[in-house]
Design an enzyme around this catalytic site. Structure first.
Site, PDB file in Angstrom:
ATOM      1  N   GLU A  78      11.883   2.086  -5.834  1.00  7.24           N
ATOM      2  CA  GLU A  78      10.868   1.897  -6.734  1.00  7.24           C
ATOM      3  C   GLU A  78       9.549   1.546  -6.291  1.00  7.24           C
ATOM      4  O   GLU A  78       9.486   0.598  -5.336  1.00  7.24           O
ATOM      5  CB  GLU A  78      11.656   0.847  -7.674  1.00  7.24           C
TER       6      GLU A  78
ATOM      7  N   THR B 141      -4.587   2.853  -8.633  1.00  5.87           N
ATOM      8  CA  THR B 141      -3.211   2.785  -8.197  1.00  5.87           C
ATOM      9  C   THR B 141      -3.378   2.223  -6.848  1.00  5.87           C
ATOM     10  O   THR B 141      -2.293   1.471  -6.422  1.00  5.87           O
ATOM     11  CB  THR B 141      -2.269   3.834  -8.257  1.00  5.87           C
TER      12      THR B 141
ATOM     13  N   ASP C 120       1.419   2.780   0.487  1.00  5.96           N
ATOM     14  CA  ASP C 120       2.913   3.422   0.138  1.00  5.96           C
ATOM     15  C   ASP C 120       3.774   2.911   1.240  1.00  5.96           C
ATOM     16  O   ASP C 120       3.410   3.037   2.526  1.00  5.96           O
ATOM     17  CB  ASP C 120       2.668   5.057   0.529  1.00  5.96           C
TER      18      ASP C 120
ATOM     19  N   ARG D 250       6.964   3.167   1.573  1.00 10.65           N
ATOM     20  CA  ARG D 250       8.388   3.889   1.498  1.00 10.65           C
ATOM     21  C   ARG D 250       8.585   4.284   2.865  1.00 10.65           C
ATOM     22  O   ARG D 250       7.835   4.566   3.824  1.00 10.65           O
ATOM     23  CB  ARG D 250       8.367   5.055   0.669  1.00 10.65           C
TER      24      ARG D 250
ATOM     25  N   THR E  34       7.550  19.479  -3.537  1.00  8.48           N
ATOM     26  CA  THR E  34       6.596  18.080  -3.458  1.00  8.48           C
ATOM     27  C   THR E  34       5.224  18.726  -3.431  1.00  8.48           C
ATOM     28  O   THR E  34       4.830  19.893  -3.290  1.00  8.48           O
ATOM     29  CB  THR E  34       6.856  17.373  -2.276  1.00  8.48           C
TER      30      THR E  34
ATOM     31  N   LYS F 192       5.195  13.754   2.791  1.00  6.40           N
ATOM     32  CA  LYS F 192       6.717  13.892   2.649  1.00  6.40           C
ATOM     33  C   LYS F 192       7.232  15.184   3.694  1.00  6.40           C
ATOM     34  O   LYS F 192       8.236  15.024   4.349  1.00  6.40           O
ATOM     35  CB  LYS F 192       7.037  14.329   1.470  1.00  6.40           C
TER      36      LYS F 192
HETATM   37  N1  GTP Z   1       2.953   0.996  -6.414  1.00  8.21           N
HETATM   38  C1  GTP Z   1       2.751   2.049  -7.392  1.00  8.21           C
HETATM   39  N2  GTP Z   1       4.129   2.849  -7.260  1.00  8.21           N
HETATM   40  C2  GTP Z   1       3.876   3.902  -8.420  1.00  8.21           C
HETATM   41  C3  GTP Z   1       2.800   3.766  -9.217  1.00  8.21           C
HETATM   42  N3  GTP Z   1       3.056   4.986  -9.988  1.00  8.21           N
HETATM   43  C4  GTP Z   1       4.221   5.362  -9.828  1.00  8.21           C
HETATM   44  N4  GTP Z   1       4.825   4.737  -8.642  1.00  8.21           N
HETATM   45  C5  GTP Z   1       5.848   5.035  -7.794  1.00  8.21           C
HETATM   46  O1  GTP Z   1       5.708   6.315  -7.110  1.00  8.21           O
HETATM   47  C6  GTP Z   1       6.772   6.876  -6.609  1.00  8.21           C
HETATM   48  C7  GTP Z   1       6.624   8.435  -6.739  1.00  8.21           C
HETATM   49  O2  GTP Z   1       6.986   8.923  -5.890  1.00  8.21           O
HETATM   50  P1  GTP Z   1       7.447  10.385  -5.872  1.00  8.21           P
HETATM   51  O3  GTP Z   1       7.916  11.127  -7.105  1.00  8.21           O
HETATM   52  O4  GTP Z   1       8.467  10.764  -4.809  1.00  8.21           O
HETATM   53  O5  GTP Z   1       6.101  11.209  -5.647  1.00  8.21           O
HETATM   54  P2  GTP Z   1       5.013  11.447  -4.524  1.00  8.21           P
HETATM   55  O6  GTP Z   1       5.044  10.480  -3.285  1.00  8.21           O
HETATM   56  O7  GTP Z   1       3.790  11.339  -5.485  1.00  8.21           O
HETATM   57  O8  GTP Z   1       5.034  12.966  -4.082  1.00  8.21           O
HETATM   58  P3  GTP Z   1       5.522  14.382  -4.891  1.00  8.21           P
HETATM   59  O9  GTP Z   1       6.113  13.705  -6.322  1.00  8.21           O
HETATM   60  O10 GTP Z   1       6.543  14.925  -4.215  1.00  8.21           O
HETATM   61  O11 GTP Z   1       4.445  15.245  -4.827  1.00  8.21           O
HETATM   62  C8  GTP Z   1       7.809   6.271  -7.565  1.00  8.21           C
HETATM   63  O12 GTP Z   1       8.576   5.099  -6.554  1.00  8.21           O
HETATM   64  C9  GTP Z   1       7.150   5.356  -8.517  1.00  8.21           C
HETATM   65  O13 GTP Z   1       7.792   4.408  -9.159  1.00  8.21           O
HETATM   66  C10 GTP Z   1       1.787   2.897  -9.120  1.00  8.21           C
HETATM   67  O14 GTP Z   1       0.854   2.874  -9.784  1.00  8.21           O
HETATM   68  N5  GTP Z   1       1.933   1.835  -8.186  1.00  8.21           N
END
Ligand code: GTP
Ligand code: ZN
Length: 352
Positions: free
Chosen positions: A250, A272, A284, A286, A307, A312
């Site tokens: 998350e 962000t 990030d 993760r 994606t 990734k």
């Molecule tokens: N820390 C933080 N996390 C966020 C924010 N908005 C969204 N997220 C998180 O960002 C992550 C989005 O992950 P993914 O859907 O895998 O997306 P991505 O890395 O942008 O890559 P793709 O969607 O595959 O292009 C989720 O864990 C969300 O909870 C934010 O403003 N701050």
């Protein structure tokens, strides 16, 4: 097998201790997360000596405190400081209201391994990375671990073991199954939705989706997660096969509480990425190795990856999964997510 806890088990305990507000012993130092520390425990730590407040270099930048070590600043804690003082340094929510916290004096030279390890443990516990640290003799009853092994354990890859699997007909695809995987280090479980019966000897249409409670469940308009989740499932449904990994990372790995802190900072005008930095995190946090490991456990070594995030793709390739094709996932913009999407494109390299 001996009944003595392994290193992985000890570290898992230490992580839980920090979440409960219990200090842990790290290499001859007591360390406690500021976020969960009680006044009584703080006083007990102060009685042992002169504590420092370990914060990340990211947080130190915002506070204009000198970080003499890569990734770490050790802020001297004045003798009369109370828990409010510590919290104001740990938590950026009041930065704009009370911008002048200093001058903050920081330690230079000396041991840093326990402090760095304590910060890594706080992040692993999804707490604010701010830890009170004081040299101390071994305390009976407290979890104790050396910094080197602690860091090595946190950086290591947990084995993900399948625990349960069942058919789960979905609106997007009736022939679906949900697999649950449990790591052997006491961490979060992760899930895999397998749609149809994808042949293992061909590249599978795959999506690595990081959990977003606000977007996935509540339909938040602030991000693109919910629509991405559903369009990925729908595409797999229409093609009759695919695999969607739902990774419990998350908020890009900082946890929902910290993500909401980041949203509160975004309400103050930060984007962000800036919000994550002000909290003391990287953009990030993760660990994408989990995705590679899960794909392998399911029998896949080649994917067509849904994606827009080039990281990734690179991480999967780096961990033994061949990405035959990147399939873009374009989602609708709205007036709430347009800045977020722009920042992802400009600062995080997303291809939109
Ligand atoms: N820390 C933080 N996390 C966020 C924010 N908005 C969204 N997220 C998180 O960002 C992550 C989005 O992950 P993914 O859907 O895998 O997306 P991505 O890395 O942008 O890559 P793709 O969607 O595959 O292009 C989720 O864990 C969300 O909870 C934010 O403003 N701050
Ligand atoms: Zn989201």
């Amino acid at each position: 097998m001996s009944l003595i806890p392994t290193l992985a088990e000890t570290v898992s305990r230490a992580r839980t201790d920090l979440r409960m507000g219990l200090p842990v012993m790290i290499g001859g130092h007591l360390a406690a997360a500021v976020e969960t520390l009680s006044p009584a425990r703080m006083a007990a730590m102060q009685a042992l000596g002169r504590p420092v407040l370990a914060i990340t270099e990211r947080r130190a930048e915002t506070l204009k405190a000198r970080a003499y070590d890569a990734g770490l600043a050790r802020v001297k804690v004045p003798g009369d400081a109370d828990l409010r003082w510590l919290r104001a340094i740990a938590d950026p929510s009041g930065d704009l209201m009370t911008p002048m916290k200093g001058p903050l004096f920081t330690d230079r030279g000396g041991e840093t391994a326990p402090h760095l390890a304590a910060l890594a443990l706080a992040k692993a516990a999804q707490l604010l990375p701010a830890v009170l640290v004081v040299p101390a003799p071994l305390q009976p009853g407290l979890t104790s671990v050396e910094p080197g092994p602690l860091m090595a354990q946190l950086a290591s890859e947990a084995a993900l073991n399948p625990v349960a699997c069942a058919r789960l007909p979905l609106g997007a695809a009736e022939r679906s199954r949900l697999h649950i995987f449990r790591p052997d280090d006491g961490g979060e479980e992760h899930y895999a939705v397998e749609i149809g019966d994808p042949p293992r000897d061909q590249p599978v249409l795959a999506r690595l989706h990081s959990a977003c409670f606000t977007g996935d469940v509540l339909g938040s308009l602030k991000c693109d997660c919910g629509p991405q989740l559903h369009s990925a499932l729908n595409l797999m449904g229409s093609q009759g096969q695919g695999v969607l990994l739902y990774l419990n990372q998350e908020g890009r790995g900082i946890g929902l509480a910290n993500k909401m802190r980041a949203y509160a900072l975004q309400n103050q005008g930060f984007d962000t990425v800036e919000a994550n930095h002000r909290l003391g995190f990287e953009d990030d946090e993760r660990d994408f190795r989990i995705g590679a490991e899960l794909l392998r456990r399911l029998g896949f070594d080649r994917v067509r990856l849904l994606t827009n995030n080039p990281r990734k793709v690179a991480m999967l390739q780096g961990h033994g999964i061949e990405v035959k094709e990147r399939v873009p996932l374009i989602v609708a913009r709205n007036r709430h997510n347009t800045d977020y999407l722009d920042v992802k494109a400009e600062k995080s390299g997303h291809l939109l």
